[in-house]
Scaffold this motif. Structure first.
Motif, short mmCIF file in Angstrom:
data_model
loop_
_atom_site.label_atom_id
_atom_site.label_comp_id
_atom_site.label_asym_id
_atom_site.label_seq_id
_atom_site.Cartn_x
_atom_site.Cartn_y
_atom_site.Cartn_z
N LEU A 29 0.82 -1.04 0.05
CA LEU A 29 0.06 0.06 0.15
C LEU A 29 0.82 1.25 0.03
CD1 LEU A 29 -2.71 1.56 0.31
CD2 LEU A 29 -2.35 1.20 2.74
N THR A 31 0.69 5.40 0.21
CA THR A 31 -0.23 6.21 0.51
C THR A 31 0.32 7.73 0.41
OG1 THR A 31 0.66 6.73 2.90
CG2 THR A 31 -0.99 4.82 2.45
N THR A 246 -0.84 -1.01 -4.54
CA THR A 246 -2.36 -0.13 -4.15
C THR A 246 -2.03 0.88 -3.85
OG1 THR A 246 -3.53 -2.41 -3.50
CG2 THR A 246 -4.38 -0.52 -2.76
N TRP A 248 -3.70 4.83 -2.13
CA TRP A 248 -4.46 5.50 -1.73
C TRP A 248 -3.88 7.07 -1.63
CZ3 TRP A 248 -5.87 2.73 3.66
CH2 TRP A 248 -6.50 1.29 3.15
N ASN A 249 -4.49 8.01 -2.59
CA ASN A 249 -4.35 9.49 -2.31
C ASN A 249 -5.18 10.16 -1.55
OD1 ASN A 249 -6.72 9.05 -3.88
ND2 ASN A 249 -5.96 10.83 -5.54
N CYS A 251 -5.06 10.68 1.44
CA CYS A 251 -4.72 9.85 2.60
C CYS A 251 -3.92 10.38 3.68
CB CYS A 251 -4.66 8.47 2.12
SG CYS A 251 -4.61 7.17 3.43
N ARG A 272 -9.45 5.64 8.30
CA ARG A 272 -8.90 4.18 7.86
C ARG A 272 -7.79 3.99 8.69
NH1 ARG A 272 -8.78 5.22 1.47
NH2 ARG A 272 -8.23 7.23 2.04
#
Length: 532
Positions: A29, A31, A246, A248-249, A251, A272
């Protein structure tokens, strides 16, 4: 949600690290606090539609030859332009000095000012090309050896001893000693400083990374990412997603979760949470990572002391970005037409005292009195950056974070200083008048620290490149907290676009978690022994 790895920050280091780990089979992940990824790889239409300006990173050192660029096969989607002429400097008397990629051509240009200096450059170039290839570049993309081991390995060869001798000298002093001609000294110091430091750092007592030696070689050099610097970020993100990562922006990190002395995940401000079974890595600045996201009470004492002693670069950049009817045209082109297509221009400084005055002004929180800045003919080298027949360029001027502007309104002062830059520019390029400017945008530390909060105190490198913070004294990769790694600009080889920390960090982490690398990490010790 559960992943094998969580990486905070989607600048180029985070993208590189994430892609290596994802290609190795980890669930990764990545971010990002902002909507956009890429960090300093920022290309925006800030003046007029169709004019693409690189607001932060512009010139990338030897990128298409880096191990990560080749491992990730970025040549397929991220082409680089390597201009024939790298540095150009015009003078008020109408002359110009140009450093190109060809040795004989560059020596002939230097000889027009000093035959002695041309001979000096030839002599040092022989050593520099070998040192850059065999020592400087391998060290740039490997975990630094301890000072004692490095000294021992390099001392075993004449080439290594030459490099160590340069590293022990002050760059400013060395350049001043080697060359006799003021113009040659000026352009050489400009080349040294733009490697990743400004004059502030060339005045340090030593140069442990040996950056000054790189200024003597011509085979390695700066390049331009075609279409704008953001294209490198775009290409890296494509590779990361292709590898199964993966992203996540928007974020924002709230805290790094520490349990029983180990980093096990990250909580975000939107509620989250992501758990990491293998590791957590930060590409952010030192204080955000350790003071804000972890907290002093959870830091090992040694790490807290190291954080408290961490230093940031004591200057910032005043950026002026221009949309133009025509590219800047130097009067000095009559002396050497190749200055028109030199990738980097040094404009305004005529003497060493001019150069040192900027250092003194910034050190004393003054607005620099003598206008002197870096620039380049971006759209002349890469026409995709502007509409057909039009052009763009920039000026980067050193500036204190909070200069004494005498009580003036900051917005008003910015415009006045930009006007002063244009006035100086017109002395060297008569067409750089307001009639040639279609649009302009001013971007200073006041703005970029709000957008890129990692650039604490306006420091574009996220940490001073001083002797006590580089090589084996850098701030990373292992942090003293199990499972937590620092793989951003505070880690070796430091700030600017190198990809080094992300690439080296991938190897360090793979070793720690027992992951077999799919890439060839190389062996720095073997390389240094090979020519002993």
């Amino acid at each position: 949600m559960q992943f094998d790895a969580v990486i905070i920050g989607a600048g180029h280091h985070g993208l590189i690290l994430g892609t290596y780990m994802a290609k190795a089979g980890l669930r990764v992940l990545l971010t990002e606090r902002r909507l956009m990824y890429g960090g300093g790889l920022n290309t925006s239409e800030v003046t007029l539609p169709g004019f693409y300006h690189n607001l932060h990173s512009i010139n990338h050192f030897h990128i298409s030859h880096t191990p990560w660029y080749q491992d990730l096969q970025l040549n397929e989607s991220v082409p680089y332009i390597t201009p024939r002429y790298e540095f150009g400097q015009a003078h008020s008397d109408g002359s110009a000095l140009v450093f190109g990629r060809d040795l004989e051509e560059t020596l002939a240009n230097i000889a027009r000012f000093s035959k002695k200096d041309a001979g000096t450059f030839r002599e040092w170039n022989r050593k520099a090309e070998l040192i850059t290839e065999r020592i400087f570049l391998p060290e740039r993309y490997a975990e630094p050896l301890t000072h004692a081991e490095r000294e021992e390995l390099l001392s075993a060869s004449a080439l290594g001893r030459d490099f160590l001798a340069v590293c022990s000298r002050q760059p400013f002093e060395l350049v001043n000693e080697l060359f006799e001609c003021e113009q040659v000294k000026l352009l050489f110091l400009f080349k040294v400083s733009l490697f990743g430091t400004w004059l502030t750092d060339t005045l340090n007592k030593t140069s442990p990374m040996g950056s000054v030696i790189r200024a003597f070689d011509l085979q390695s050099g700066y390049q331009l990412c075609k279409g704008g610097s953001f294209n490198l970020a775009r290409g890296l993100m494509e590779r990361f997603i292709q590898a199964g990562g993966t992203f996540w922006n928007q974020c924002e990190t709230d805290r790094i979760i520490i349990e029983n002395g180990r980093a096990v995940g990250v909580d975000f401000t939107d509620g989250r949470s992501a758990r990491a079974t293998s590791f957590v890595a930060s590409t952010l600045d030192v204080h955000q990572t350790f003071e804000k996201f972890i907290g002093r009470d959870q830091l090992p004492q040694r790490m807290a002391e190291k954080m408290d002693g961490f230093k940031y670069t004591g200057w910032t950049l005043f950026g002026l970005h221009l949309a133009l009817e025509e590219t800047p045209r130097f009067s000095a082109a009559a002396f050497d037409p190749n200055i028109q297509l030199s990738q980097k221009w040094s404009i305004g400084a005529e003497t060493l005292s001019d150069l040192t005055s900027a250092f003194d002004d910034v050190k004393n929180n003054r607005v620099p009195e003598i206008i002197q800045f870096g620039s380049g003919p971006l759209s002349a080298l890469d026409p995709t950056l502007a509409p057909p027949g039009k052009h763009n360029t920039y000026a980067w001027h050193v500036m204190p974070l909070n200069p004494d502007i005498g009580g003036k309104d900051y917005s008003e002062w910015k415009e006045e200083f930009a006007d002063r830059i244009m006035e100086t520019w017109a002395k060297y390029c008569p067409n750089m008048r307001n009639s040639n400017v279609l649009g302009r945008s001013i971007y200073t530390a006041k703005e970029y620290t709000k957008e890129l909060v990692n650039m604490r105190h306006g420091d574009i490198f996220m940490g001073a490149l001083s002797a006590d913070q580089v090589m084996d004294r850098h701030f990373g990769y292992r942090t003293g907290i199990e499972g937590l790694y620092m793989v951003g600009s505070p880690a070796h080889p430091g700030g600017a676009i190198s990809g080094g920390a992300g690439y080296i960090g991938a190897g360090v982490i793979a070793e720690d978690i027992g992951l077999k690398p799919w890439w060839n990490r190389g062996d720095l010790r073997a390389k240094l022994r090979s020519f002993a």
